[in-house]
Design an enzyme around this catalytic site. Structure first.
Site, PDB file in Angstrom:
ATOM      1  N   ARG A   2       0.572  -1.199   0.420  1.00  0.00           N
ATOM      2  CA  ARG A   2      -0.061   0.539   0.228  1.00  0.00           C
ATOM      3  C   ARG A   2       1.059   1.274   0.258  1.00  0.00           C
ATOM      4  NH1 ARG A   2      -5.010   0.615   3.842  1.00  0.00           N
ATOM      5  NH2 ARG A   2      -3.893  -0.444   5.196  1.00  0.00           N
ATOM      6  N   ASP A   3       2.273   1.069   0.520  1.00  0.00           N
ATOM      7  CA  ASP A   3       2.614   2.297  -0.005  1.00  0.00           C
ATOM      8  C   ASP A   3       4.451   1.944  -0.547  1.00  0.00           C
ATOM      9  OD1 ASP A   3       3.855   5.207   0.074  1.00  0.00           O
ATOM     10  OD2 ASP A   3       4.007   4.874   1.994  1.00  0.00           O
TER      11      ASP A   3
END
Length: 236
Positions: A53-54
């Site tokens: 997610r990042d």
């Protein structure tokens, strides 16, 4: 083991001639391959599927042999059984790398990481960052710029001028092609990481990419101001 961040400006900016020679084309392709294999492990080969997610340049560390290591799992989400996607009311991540469906609707899956990987590949190949880049002629970010070059049949103009003469054009073209497949607007159109790993080193024909998920003519500062009312993002 000592590490350094792949995303530091001084690491691959053309403003630093010594580092320009040090991080040549072969090293950058090594970074791309290593990051792809790392994401494949998270998504498919680990005991539970993990969505990072990042994924972004500053979350890729280099060891002393310059092998890339994915770091900062503070936002990672583990999936068990048949679960492969989820929704969240609190969108966190870094603008410029977030997929459209995650940034706008809070919907994330392994295809969200695929989108971020595609952005990262375009940054590595071009030597430019997606966030903050704005083409003076048609006001596009890096994804829009890459798409326009592809659409006009001149994708190799995206290559960082620091090593434009030393890279293998066919290899660079394939990396750009795969990256554009990864950043397509619809998650179902994007390949999974097992396909990405194969496509990066295969000579088989690739499908034609569709228009990427990007905001035409957007102003990053205006986008951040409106989005931060209900969302939180990590510093890049």
């Amino acid at each position: 083991m000592a590490t350094s961040k792949i995303g530091k400006k001084k690491t691959w900016s053309c403003q630093y001639p010594a580092r320009r020679k040090f991080l040549d084309w072969s090293k950058r392709t090594h970074f791309i391959d290593g990051i792809a294999r790392g994401l494949l492990y998270l998504h498919q080969d680990s005991r539970l599927s993990i969505v990072h997610r990042d994924i972004k340049a500053s979350n890729i560390l280099l060891d002393k042999e310059l092998n890339p290591k994915i770091s900062d799992f503070g936002l990672a989400r583990m999936f068990g059984g048949d679960q492969t996607e989820a929704n969240t009311k609190r969108v966190v991540g870094t603008y410029g790398y977030m997929s459209p469906e995650y940034a706008l609707d809070g919907h994330f899956s392994v295809k969200s990481d695929v989108f971020s990987f595609g952005v990262l590949v375009l940054e590595i190949v071009s030597g430019k960052k997606n966030r903050g880049f704005c083409h003076p002629d048609y006001n596009q970010n890096l994804l829009g710029h890459a798409w326009m070059l592809w659409f006009n049949g001149i994708p190799l103009e995206l290559i960082d001028e620091c090593f434009a003469d030393s890279c293998t054009p066919s290899e660079a073209l394939r990396f750009i092609h795969v990256a554009l497949l990864c950043v397509q607007q619809r998650p179902e159109d994007r390949p999974d990481m097992s396909s990405v790993v194969l496509m990066l080193r295969s000579e088989n024909p690739l499908p034609r990419p569709k228009q990427p998920g990007f905001f035409m003519g957007s102003n990053p500062s205006e986008k951040d101001t409106s989005s931060n009312k209900n969302q939180s993002c990590s510093a890049n």
